[in-house]
Scaffold this motif. Structure first.
Motif, PDB file in Angstrom:
ATOM      1  N   ARG A 215       0.830  -1.224   0.000  1.00  0.00           N
ATOM      2  CA  ARG A 215       0.000   0.000   0.000  1.00  0.00           C
ATOM      3  C   ARG A 215       0.859   1.267   0.000  1.00  0.00           C
ATOM      4  O   ARG A 215       0.366   2.366  -0.239  1.00  0.00           O
ATOM      5  N   PHE A 216       2.156   1.113   0.284  1.00  0.00           N
ATOM      6  CA  PHE A 216       3.040   2.286   0.349  1.00  0.00           C
ATOM      7  C   PHE A 216       3.807   2.524  -0.952  1.00  0.00           C
ATOM      8  O   PHE A 216       4.519   3.511  -1.078  1.00  0.00           O
ATOM      9  N   TRP A 217       3.743   1.564  -1.917  1.00  0.00           N
ATOM     10  CA  TRP A 217       4.581   1.700  -3.092  1.00  0.00           C
ATOM     11  C   TRP A 217       4.135   2.817  -4.027  1.00  0.00           C
ATOM     12  O   TRP A 217       2.941   3.196  -4.058  1.00  0.00           O
ATOM     13  N   GLU A 218       5.085   3.296  -4.842  1.00  0.00           N
ATOM     14  CA  GLU A 218       4.762   4.268  -5.896  1.00  0.00           C
ATOM     15  C   GLU A 218       4.053   3.544  -7.051  1.00  0.00           C
ATOM     16  O   GLU A 218       4.177   2.326  -7.198  1.00  0.00           O
ATOM     17  N   ALA A 219       3.394   4.327  -7.901  1.00  0.00           N
ATOM     18  CA  ALA A 219       2.573   3.766  -8.982  1.00  0.00           C
ATOM     19  C   ALA A 219       3.305   2.784  -9.899  1.00  0.00           C
ATOM     20  O   ALA A 219       2.772   1.705 -10.219  1.00  0.00           O
ATOM     21  N   PRO A 220       4.550   3.084 -10.352  1.00  0.00           N
ATOM     22  CA  PRO A 220       5.200   2.144 -11.293  1.00  0.00           C
ATOM     23  C   PRO A 220       5.389   0.749 -10.696  1.00  0.00           C
ATOM     24  O   PRO A 220       5.259  -0.267 -11.386  1.00  0.00           O
ATOM     25  N   VAL A 221       5.694   0.695  -9.398  1.00  0.00           N
ATOM     26  CA  VAL A 221       5.898  -0.600  -8.743  1.00  0.00           C
ATOM     27  C   VAL A 221       4.556  -1.302  -8.553  1.00  0.00           C
ATOM     28  O   VAL A 221       4.427  -2.511  -8.783  1.00  0.00           O
ATOM     29  N   GLN A 222       3.532  -0.521  -8.169  1.00  0.00           N
ATOM     30  CA  GLN A 222       2.179  -1.095  -8.061  1.00  0.00           C
ATOM     31  C   GLN A 222       1.783  -1.748  -9.386  1.00  0.00           C
ATOM     32  O   GLN A 222       1.302  -2.880  -9.430  1.00  0.00           O
ATOM     33  N   ARG A 223       2.020  -1.003 -10.485  1.00  0.00           N
ATOM     34  CA  ARG A 223       1.640  -1.503 -11.816  1.00  0.00           C
ATOM     35  C   ARG A 223       2.385  -2.796 -12.140  1.00  0.00           C
ATOM     36  O   ARG A 223       1.805  -3.808 -12.549  1.00  0.00           O
ATOM     37  N   TYR A 224       3.699  -2.772 -11.912  1.00  0.00           N
ATOM     38  CA  TYR A 224       4.516  -3.940 -12.270  1.00  0.00           C
ATOM     39  C   TYR A 224       4.066  -5.176 -11.495  1.00  0.00           C
ATOM     40  O   TYR A 224       3.839  -6.253 -12.086  1.00  0.00           O
ATOM     41  N   ILE A 225       3.903  -5.047 -10.186  1.00  0.00           N
ATOM     42  CA  ILE A 225       3.534  -6.209  -9.366  1.00  0.00           C
ATOM     43  C   ILE A 225       2.114  -6.671  -9.692  1.00  0.00           C
ATOM     44  O   ILE A 225       1.837  -7.877  -9.799  1.00  0.00           O
ATOM     45  N   ASP A 226       1.197  -5.713  -9.918  1.00  0.00           N
ATOM     46  CA  ASP A 226      -0.173  -6.098 -10.305  1.00  0.00           C
ATOM     47  C   ASP A 226      -0.148  -6.965 -11.562  1.00  0.00           C
ATOM     48  O   ASP A 226      -0.828  -7.994 -11.656  1.00  0.00           O
ATOM     49  N   GLU A 227       0.661  -6.552 -12.543  1.00  0.00           N
ATOM     50  CA  GLU A 227       0.728  -7.309 -13.807  1.00  0.00           C
ATOM     51  C   GLU A 227       1.306  -8.700 -13.574  1.00  0.00           C
ATOM     52  O   GLU A 227       0.843  -9.689 -14.164  1.00  0.00           O
ATOM     53  N   CYS A 228       2.278  -8.789 -12.663  1.00  0.00           N
ATOM     54  CA  CYS A 228       2.845 -10.123 -12.358  1.00  0.00           C
ATOM     55  C   CYS A 228       1.767 -11.008 -11.732  1.00  0.00           C
ATOM     56  O   CYS A 228       1.632 -12.190 -12.064  1.00  0.00           O
ATOM     57  N   LEU A 229       0.968 -10.395 -10.828  1.00  0.00           N
ATOM     58  CA  LEU A 229      -0.051 -11.183 -10.105  1.00  0.00           C
ATOM     59  C   LEU A 229      -1.196 -11.580 -11.020  1.00  0.00           C
ATOM     60  O   LEU A 229      -1.863 -12.602 -10.794  1.00  0.00           O
ATOM     61  N   GLN A 230      -1.428 -10.802 -12.105  1.00  0.00           N
ATOM     62  CA  GLN A 230      -2.488 -11.170 -13.051  1.00  0.00           C
ATOM     63  C   GLN A 230      -2.084 -12.401 -13.868  1.00  0.00           C
ATOM     64  O   GLN A 230      -2.902 -13.105 -14.434  1.00  0.00           O
ATOM     65  N   GLY A 231      -0.771 -12.647 -13.922  1.00  0.00           N
ATOM     66  CA  GLY A 231      -0.286 -13.863 -14.583  1.00  0.00           C
ATOM     67  C   GLY A 231      -0.699 -13.981 -16.038  1.00  0.00           C
ATOM     68  O   GLY A 231      -0.792 -12.983 -16.758  1.00  0.00           O
ATOM     69  N   GLU A 232      -1.025 -15.225 -16.459  1.00  0.00           N
ATOM     70  CA  GLU A 232      -1.295 -15.462 -17.892  1.00  0.00           C
ATOM     71  C   GLU A 232      -2.618 -14.822 -18.318  1.00  0.00           C
ATOM     72  O   GLU A 232      -2.880 -14.664 -19.502  1.00  0.00           O
ATOM     73  N   ASP A 233      -3.446 -14.426 -17.366  1.00  0.00           N
ATOM     74  CA  ASP A 233      -4.718 -13.765 -17.715  1.00  0.00           C
ATOM     75  C   ASP A 233      -4.511 -12.277 -17.995  1.00  0.00           C
ATOM     76  O   ASP A 233      -5.429 -11.592 -18.448  1.00  0.00           O
ATOM     77  N   GLY A 234      -3.316 -11.774 -17.680  1.00  0.00           N
ATOM     78  CA  GLY A 234      -3.068 -10.327 -17.851  1.00  0.00           C
ATOM     79  C   GLY A 234      -2.106 -10.041 -18.992  1.00  0.00           C
ATOM     80  O   GLY A 234      -1.788 -10.922 -19.808  1.00  0.00           O
ATOM     81  N   VAL A 235      -1.606  -8.816 -19.018  1.00  0.00           N
ATOM     82  CA  VAL A 235      -0.769  -8.344 -20.151  1.00  0.00           C
ATOM     83  C   VAL A 235       0.537  -9.136 -20.261  1.00  0.00           C
ATOM     84  O   VAL A 235       1.117  -9.231 -21.336  1.00  0.00           O
ATOM     85  N   ARG A 236       1.029  -9.703 -19.155  1.00  0.00           N
ATOM     86  CA  ARG A 236       2.283 -10.446 -19.242  1.00  0.00           C
ATOM     87  C   ARG A 236       2.113 -11.821 -19.888  1.00  0.00           C
ATOM     88  O   ARG A 236       3.077 -12.435 -20.312  1.00  0.00           O
ATOM     89  N   GLU A 237       0.910 -12.323 -19.864  1.00  0.00           N
ATOM     90  CA  GLU A 237       0.586 -13.611 -20.523  1.00  0.00           C
ATOM     91  C   GLU A 237       1.469 -14.749 -20.024  1.00  0.00           C
ATOM     92  O   GLU A 237       1.810 -15.668 -20.772  1.00  0.00           O
ATOM     93  N   LYS A 238       1.898 -14.645 -18.773  1.00  0.00           N
ATOM     94  CA  LYS A 238       2.597 -15.774 -18.141  1.00  0.00           C
ATOM     95  C   LYS A 238       2.448 -15.642 -16.630  1.00  0.00           C
ATOM     96  O   LYS A 238       2.245 -14.544 -16.097  1.00  0.00           O
ATOM     97  N   ASN A 239       2.538 -16.786 -15.966  1.00  0.00           N
ATOM     98  CA  ASN A 239       2.408 -16.763 -14.507  1.00  0.00           C
ATOM     99  C   ASN A 239       3.768 -16.491 -13.864  1.00  0.00           C
ATOM    100  O   ASN A 239       4.804 -16.862 -14.420  1.00  0.00           O
ATOM    101  N   PHE A 240       3.736 -15.851 -12.693  1.00  0.00           N
ATOM    102  CA  PHE A 240       4.968 -15.526 -11.974  1.00  0.00           C
ATOM    103  C   PHE A 240       5.007 -16.273 -10.644  1.00  0.00           C
ATOM    104  O   PHE A 240       3.962 -16.645 -10.093  1.00  0.00           O
ATOM    105  N   ASN A 241       6.232 -16.482 -10.160  1.00  0.00           N
ATOM    106  CA  ASN A 241       6.441 -17.034  -8.829  1.00  0.00           C
ATOM    107  C   ASN A 241       6.963 -15.911  -7.938  1.00  0.00           C
ATOM    108  O   ASN A 241       7.456 -14.899  -8.443  1.00  0.00           O
TER     109      ASN A 241
END
Ligand code: P6P
Length: 336
Positions: A215-241
């Motif tokens: 909740r304390f992160w800046e927007a670019p980090v929020q965006r990056y981690i959100d995309e990782c958590l969306q996994g293959e259903d999101g823009v990254r099209e792959k799952n992350f660990n």
């Protein structure tokens, strides 16, 4: 013929021979550091047996509760390095001011900044901890170095390394000609080259961050981690660990061996002092190693090794690891 199996002592001396005007001072200093880390490995491994685990009941300059081993390992580093004549002064995470070489001991041409036991909160839960060090040249003819002489950009480092005390004790070293990993063979008491020319894979599907700060992160980090958590259903099209060991040495070693992203980004916590990790003896040495292994190390906004230090215990945000992934995070910061 592969160099695997070569002792770190032989490796250091052969590296020295690559530099025509070498005086052997750096080789001597590295061997002193190796001896200190072998002693620290022994103490860490026996801490519960000889009663040096647990808290010391004091705080360091960082306001962090010190473990007994924080103090003991700091003393091991100082006692192994302050008499050998290779150093002009030292800086330690555990000590507020720089540490002068005793007047009755010879001085050398190098400065060292170290974290004697990074990740020491892990001692009592038996997770990996480590020693991180950064070596700089001391400006010529300085009788008594001051803090100012340590205020050198990370690009000025002549050597960086860390020793990780885990299931095995490993020394990771760079002098600017790549990164090499050595495993401590306890039977002979010597570090042996087991991981020559370490290179970080340019892509990854694994990130390391302390999610409790989200909740304390800046927007670019929020965006990056959100995309990782969306996994293959999101823009990254792959799952992350995800991994978080709360020990930078363990995280960086993992990144060196299988790729990944390690992040301790800027956050807007009231207690934040520009980041969590310290520039001189955590971010800079790890950045030197990561870049030498083909990775990138940035604050998100600038290359860490380009930062002009302003104080010994200065903190910076850190985003380091697999080249293509860090470049993506940097691009998100640029868009902000
Ligand atoms: P947190 C250890 O204290 C350290 O400096 C790094 O080794 C580690 O990555 C980080 O802090 C852990 O921080 O907030 O997760 O405890």
């Amino acid at each position: 013929m592969s160099d695997i199996g070569k002792s770190i002592t032989q490796f250091i001396i052969e590296q020295q021979r690559l530099h025509q005007n070498s005086t052997g001072e750096m080789s001597g200093l590295l061997n002193d550091i190796v001896s200190a880390c072998k002693k620290i490995s022994h103490l860490v491994n026996r801490s519960g047996i000889i009663g040096i685990d647990g808290v010391a009941g004091s705080e360091n300059i960082q306001g962090e509760k010190q473990k007994k081993l924080d103090i003991i390992t700091n003393d091991v580093m100082v006692d192994h390095l302050n008499w050998t004549g290779h150093l002009a002064a030292m800086a330690s995470e555990e000590i507020e001011n720089i540490i002068q070489i005793p007047a009755n001991k010879p001085k050398g041409q190098y400065l060292i900044a170290f974290d004697p036991l990074d990740g020491s909160s892990n001692i009592d839960i038996n997770l990996s901890v480590g020693t991180i060090f950064s070596i700089l040249r001391c400006p010529e003819d300085i009788a008594e170095p001051t803090v100012e002489h340590f205020m050198q950009q990370g690009t000025k480092q002549v050597c960086a390394g860390f020793c990780v005390y885990g299931p095995t004790t490993m020394m990771i070293l760079t002098t600017g000609q790549g990164v090499n990993g050595f495993t401590l063979d306890r039977d002979v008491g010597e570090f042996i080259l087991t991981h020559p020319d370490m290179m970080i894979p340019k892509d990854t599907a694994e990130f390391a961050i302390n999610m409790s700060n989200q909740r304390f992160w800046e927007a670019p980090v929020q965006r990056y981690i959100d995309e990782c958590l969306q996994g293959e259903d999101g823009v990254r099209e792959k799952n992350f660990n995800m991994r978080w060991v709360a020990s930078m040495v363990a995280e960086v070693y993992r990144v060196l061996t299988r790729g990944g992203i390690f992040m301790y980004p800027l956050d807007n916590k009231p207690t934040t002092q520009g980041g969590k990790l310290r520039l001189l003896y955590e971010a800079n040495p790890m950045s030197f190693i990561v870049e030498q292994a083909g990775g990138i190390s940035s604050t998100g906004y600038e290359r860490i090794m380009d930062i002009q230090p302003e104080s010994v215990h200065q903190r910076v945000p850190v985003v380091l690891g697999s080249k293509n992934e860090v470049e993506r995070i940097i691009s998100y910061h640029k868009k902000t």
